[in-house]
Scaffold this motif. Structure first.
Motif, short mmCIF file in Angstrom:
data_model
loop_
_atom_site.label_atom_id
_atom_site.label_comp_id
_atom_site.label_asym_id
_atom_site.label_seq_id
_atom_site.Cartn_x
_atom_site.Cartn_y
_atom_site.Cartn_z
N GLU A 143 0.82 -1.20 0.00
CA GLU A 143 0.00 0.00 0.00
C GLU A 143 0.86 1.26 0.00
O GLU A 143 1.88 1.31 0.69
N THR A 144 0.44 2.23 -0.81
CA THR A 144 1.06 3.56 -0.77
C THR A 144 -0.04 4.59 -0.54
O THR A 144 -0.34 5.40 -1.42
N TYR A 145 -0.65 4.55 0.65
CA TYR A 145 -1.68 5.54 0.99
C TYR A 145 -1.14 6.96 0.90
O TYR A 145 -1.90 7.90 0.70
N SER A 146 0.19 7.13 1.08
CA SER A 146 0.75 8.48 1.08
C SER A 146 0.39 9.22 -0.21
O SER A 146 0.26 10.44 -0.22
N LYS A 147 0.20 8.46 -1.30
CA LYS A 147 -0.11 9.11 -2.57
C LYS A 147 -1.55 9.65 -2.60
O LYS A 147 -1.91 10.42 -3.49
N PHE A 148 -2.36 9.20 -1.65
CA PHE A 148 -3.74 9.70 -1.53
C PHE A 148 -3.82 10.86 -0.52
O PHE A 148 -4.90 11.40 -0.30
N ILE A 149 -2.70 11.16 0.15
CA ILE A 149 -2.77 12.06 1.31
C ILE A 149 -2.20 13.44 0.98
O ILE A 149 -1.11 13.55 0.42
N HIS A 150 -2.98 14.49 1.35
CA HIS A 150 -2.50 15.85 1.17
C HIS A 150 -1.50 16.18 2.28
O HIS A 150 -1.71 15.84 3.44
N ASN A 151 -0.43 16.88 1.90
CA ASN A 151 0.62 17.23 2.86
C ASN A 151 0.11 18.08 4.02
O ASN A 151 0.72 18.12 5.09
N ARG A 152 -1.02 18.77 3.80
CA ARG A 152 -1.55 19.65 4.85
C ARG A 152 -2.69 18.99 5.62
O ARG A 152 -3.46 19.67 6.28
N ASP A 153 -2.83 17.67 5.51
CA ASP A 153 -3.89 16.97 6.24
C ASP A 153 -3.28 16.14 7.37
O ASP A 153 -2.88 14.99 7.18
N LYS A 154 -3.20 16.75 8.54
CA LYS A 154 -2.54 16.05 9.65
C LYS A 154 -3.36 14.90 10.18
O LYS A 154 -2.82 13.99 10.80
N SER A 155 -4.67 14.89 9.93
CA SER A 155 -5.52 13.82 10.48
C SER A 155 -5.10 12.45 9.95
O SER A 155 -5.27 11.44 10.62
N VAL A 156 -4.56 12.40 8.74
CA VAL A 156 -4.13 11.11 8.18
C VAL A 156 -2.61 11.05 7.99
O VAL A 156 -2.02 9.97 8.07
N ARG A 157 -1.99 12.21 7.80
CA ARG A 157 -0.55 12.19 7.53
C ARG A 157 0.25 11.71 8.74
O ARG A 157 1.31 11.11 8.60
N THR A 158 -0.26 11.97 9.94
CA THR A 158 0.43 11.52 11.16
C THR A 158 0.37 10.00 11.31
O THR A 158 1.23 9.41 11.94
N LEU A 159 -0.67 9.37 10.74
CA LEU A 159 -0.92 7.96 11.03
C LEU A 159 -0.32 6.99 10.02
O LEU A 159 0.29 5.98 10.40
N PHE A 160 -0.52 7.29 8.72
CA PHE A 160 -0.26 6.26 7.72
C PHE A 160 1.17 6.25 7.19
O PHE A 160 1.76 7.31 6.94
N GLY A 161 1.70 5.05 7.01
CA GLY A 161 3.00 4.86 6.39
C GLY A 161 2.86 3.85 5.26
O GLY A 161 1.92 3.04 5.25
N ASP A 162 3.76 3.91 4.30
CA ASP A 162 3.73 2.97 3.17
C ASP A 162 4.56 1.72 3.50
O ASP A 162 5.56 1.81 4.22
N ALA A 163 4.16 0.59 2.96
CA ALA A 163 4.88 -0.66 3.22
C ALA A 163 4.32 -1.76 2.34
O ALA A 163 3.24 -1.63 1.76
N ALA A 164 5.08 -2.84 2.25
CA ALA A 164 4.58 -4.09 1.66
C ALA A 164 5.08 -5.24 2.51
O ALA A 164 6.18 -5.16 3.09
N ALA A 165 4.27 -6.29 2.58
CA ALA A 165 4.69 -7.50 3.28
C ALA A 165 4.36 -8.70 2.40
O ALA A 165 3.35 -8.69 1.68
N ALA A 166 5.23 -9.69 2.44
CA ALA A 166 5.02 -10.92 1.67
C ALA A 166 4.99 -12.09 2.65
O ALA A 166 5.87 -12.22 3.49
N THR A 167 3.95 -12.91 2.52
CA THR A 167 3.77 -14.07 3.40
C THR A 167 3.67 -15.32 2.52
O THR A 167 2.85 -15.35 1.60
N LEU A 168 4.50 -16.29 2.81
CA LEU A 168 4.43 -17.55 2.07
C LEU A 168 3.62 -18.55 2.88
O LEU A 168 3.92 -18.81 4.05
N LEU A 169 2.57 -19.09 2.24
CA LEU A 169 1.77 -20.14 2.87
C LEU A 169 1.95 -21.41 2.07
O LEU A 169 1.97 -21.38 0.84
N ALA A 170 2.09 -22.52 2.77
CA ALA A 170 2.31 -23.79 2.09
C ALA A 170 1.43 -24.87 2.68
O ALA A 170 1.02 -24.81 3.84
N ALA A 171 1.14 -25.87 1.84
CA ALA A 171 0.36 -27.01 2.29
C ALA A 171 1.20 -27.88 3.21
O ALA A 171 2.38 -28.11 2.95
#
Lengths: 348, 79
Positions: A143-171
């Motif tokens: 997710e890159t929520y930062s691309k949806f966030i205005h620099n002057r909107d502290k309500s969301v800019r303080t909270l959200f960070g960008d990241a990715a996670a990969a999880t391997l599941l196996a039988a």
């Protein structure tokens, strides 16, 4: 019948960092201390211009492959959870097949969920494995929520960070008496407007009107093409639904809070997590908190917290873990696993 | 079952919710209270959940004009 197990988790945070000191410079009415005490967050990683969710996904998946857990050609199915895809179409997961070097005989799809996405992804992966459709599933949250966030909107800019996670599941072979992991889900579309990017797709296509910036009562600036969050409504929703969701899962599994070794909730913000924990009388030592240096990374908070709990020793083999995801939609879900297996012994 | 709440205690708890010190009584107009902002709403919702077992809707919270309106909202939320 086969069961599903988590074989490896890897994650990637983009290089750019926004600290509370940076935010204090941008929002002089807020102090660094206030931001930390209200959110539990000190810094967030932010994707560079042109750095997309898929780029973060590739980094996370390559770290997973580098761990030796699996080769890209060993993946039968890729599930990508994202709300900030590269294109309307094609499916970002299809482009990842090529970039990761997966077989063309593998399945791949995107699913659009936010903070509940990891739990739903585990449910889908378990379904694919238990039904024999796949033996190895790569679940990627990016997710890159930062691309949806205005620099002057502290309500969301303080909270959200960008990241990715990969999880391997196996039988893994079915243990005697083992049952697939229990899941509970929840959806309430009445909350759709409380965490939303209102314009930019087809309900409200982008145009001069939707790009116009306005300032709200708190002085936060955004256009309709950017992320809006009504924090008080989201908080009220979690207080209403999450304790019930946890109880439904415990009842389904015929367990009590005392039977669970570790609770890993979506890491929305520490203030909210602490309130939920106390309301549900969950012991602090069984409650995982990890968001200080990455913020709320949407669907990646749970796998990041799991990986860190594993590395710190908080999460041990054989422990019973409850995962709870909740947010945008509204959408929520919870599951139990006996680390690292997505199954609970019926006799347990 | 009575749902009335002690006003003195309630107004003290609301004062603790605010990030800026501000003495409250029932007649206090919330629009004049410096720290009564979106962060305070979240803290208020947590406080009334914790201290009164009350669930309040955000719309009703925003409709409150005075501190007494807040007390009445919490009383309704306990029913």
């Amino acid at each position: 019948m086969m069961r599903a197990a988590i074989r490896e988790i890897a994650y990637y945070l983009p290089e750019g960092v926004v600290t509370n000191a940076d935010l204090e410079t941008d929002f002089p009415e807020w102090s660094m201390d206030k931001i930390e005490s209200k959110t539990g967050i000190c810094s967030r990683h932010i994707a560079a211009p042109g750095e997309c969710s898929s780029d973060l996904a590739v980094q996370a998946a390559q770290r997973l492959f580098a761990s030796g857990a699996c080769d890209p050609t060993g993946i039968d199915y890729l599930l990508l959870c994202t709300q900030s895809p590269d294109y309307f179409l094609p499916t970002t997961a299809c482009t990842l097949q090529q970039r990761l070097g997966m077989r063309t005989s593998a399945g791949a799809l995107d699913f659009n969920l936010g903070c509940s996405g990891y739990v739903y992804g585990l449910g889908l992966a378990q379904g694919l494995i238990v039904s024999g459709q796949a033996e190895r599933v790569l679940l990627v949250t990016a997710e890159t929520y930062s691309k949806f966030i205005h620099n002057r909107d502290k309500s969301v800019r303080t909270l959200f960070g960008d990241a990715a996670a990969a999880t391997l599941l196996a039988a893994v072979p079915e243990a005697e008496g083992s049952i697939p992991a229990p899941f509970v889900f929840g959806t309430d579309g009445r909350g759709a407007g409380n965490l939303i990017v209102p314009a930019g797709a087809f309900r409200k296509p982008p145009g001069p009107d939707t790009g116009r910036e306005t300032s709200d009562e708190q002085g936060n600036v955004r256009s309709e093409e950017q992320l809006y969050m009504n924090g008080a409504e989201i908080f009220t929703f979690t207080l209403r639904e999450i304790p019930d969701c946890v109880n439904r899962l415990l009842q389904k599994a015929k367990l009590t809070v005392a039977d669970v070794d570790l609770f890993v909730f979506h890491q929305a913000n520490q203030y909210m997590l602490e309130h939920l924990r106390k309301k549900m009388r969950l012991p602090a030592e069984k409650f995982c908190v990890f968001l200080r240096d990455c913020g709320n990374t949407v669907s990646s908070t749970i796998p990041i917290a799991l990986k860190e709990a594993r590395q710190s020793g908080q999460l041990q083999d054989g422990q019973r873990v409850m995962l709870v995801g909740f947010g945008v939609g509204y959408s929520w879900g919870a599951t139990l696993l006996r680390w690292p297996n997505l199954e609970l012994l019926a006799s347990a | 079952m009575t749902t009335a709440i002690d006003r003195t205690e309630f107004f003290q708890r609301v004062e603790e919710v605010l990030s800026e010190p501000h003495a409250l009584d029932g007649d206090t107009q919330l629009s004049t209270v410096e720290g009564w902002d979106s962060l305070a709403f979240v803290t208020f919702i947590a406080m009334v959940d914790d201290s009164y077992g009350a669930a309040v809707s955000v719309q009703e919270l925003l409709a409150c004009k005075t501190a007494e309106d807040l007390a009445a909202l919490v009383e309704r939320g306990r029913q």
